[in-house]
Motif scaffolding. Structure first.
Motif, PDB file in Angstrom:
ATOM      1  N   THR A   1       0.824  -1.201   0.000  1.00 38.54           N
ATOM      2  CA  THR A   1       0.000   0.000   0.000  1.00 38.54           C
ATOM      3  C   THR A   1       0.857   1.250   0.000  1.00 38.54           C
ATOM      4  OG1 THR A   1      -0.161  -0.158   2.404  1.00 38.54           O
ATOM      5  CG2 THR A   1      -1.964  -1.080   1.116  1.00 38.54           C
TER       6      THR A   1
ATOM      7  N   LYS B   1      -8.501   8.390   1.389  1.00 42.07           N
ATOM      8  CA  LYS B   1      -8.664   6.953   1.591  1.00 42.07           C
ATOM      9  C   LYS B   1      -9.047   6.635   3.035  1.00 42.07           C
ATOM     10  CE  LYS B   1      -3.999   5.471   2.665  1.00 42.07           C
ATOM     11  NZ  LYS B   1      -2.900   4.643   2.298  1.00 42.07           N
TER      12      LYS B   1
ATOM     13  N   GLU C   1     -10.222  -4.189   4.701  1.00 43.15           N
ATOM     14  CA  GLU C   1      -9.045  -4.482   5.513  1.00 43.15           C
ATOM     15  C   GLU C   1      -9.415  -5.295   6.750  1.00 43.15           C
ATOM     16  OE1 GLU C   1      -6.458  -1.226   6.427  1.00 43.15           O
ATOM     17  OE2 GLU C   1      -6.200  -0.692   4.327  1.00 43.15           O
TER      18      GLU C   1
ATOM     19  N   LYS D   1     -12.720   0.809   2.369  1.00 39.51           N
ATOM     20  CA  LYS D   1     -11.323   0.499   2.696  1.00 39.51           C
ATOM     21  C   LYS D   1     -11.232  -0.205   4.035  1.00 39.51           C
ATOM     22  CE  LYS D   1      -7.176   2.855   4.402  1.00 39.51           C
ATOM     23  NZ  LYS D   1      -6.731   1.788   5.229  1.00 39.51           N
TER      24      LYS D   1
END
Length: 119
Positions: free
Chosen positions: A7, A22, A32, A28
């Motif tokens: 990342t 983000k 994750e 996101k």
């Protein structure tokens, strides 16, 4: 040297002004969180011939290696859920403040019913 996409590599290609955006993405944090909860401690029982063709991630033998290849080795499910909770609370607070500032403009029906009919 490893040829893995992390990342941090993606952060280098992203414009500086867009990087903080983000952190505001619930997608996101949910992805994750899901990856951390499913992959941490997972062991793959495959040889290289039966591995799926998914690029460099297919060559890993454990979930921890997959997380490391994706740059999530230090991420935890609790941290992701905590970030989603803070994001949710901030969205609710912003909605409450904006609704209190821009109160709805509507017709008061009590005033209309007390008027005398025209004509």
């Amino acid at each position: 040297a490893k040829d893995t996409i992390k990342t941090s590599d993606c952060d280098e290609n992203c414009p500086l002004l867009l990087r903080p955006l983000k952190l505001l993405s619930p997608i996101k944090w949910s992805v994750e969180s899901l990856m951390c909860s499913e992959f941490k401690g997972l062991e793959f029982k495959r040889d290289l011939r039966s591995a799926p063709r998914m690029g460099a991630v297919a060559l890993v033998t454990s979930g921890d290696q997959a997380l490391e290849a994706l740059g999530l080795e230090n991420q935890t499910t609790n941290a992701c859920v905590s970030a989603m909770s803070r994001l949710l609370v901030s969205h609710i607070l912003i909605a409450m403040v904006s609704m209190s500032i821009t109160r709805p403009r509507h017709v008061n029906f009590d005033d209309i019913s007390r008027r005398e009919p025209e004509g």
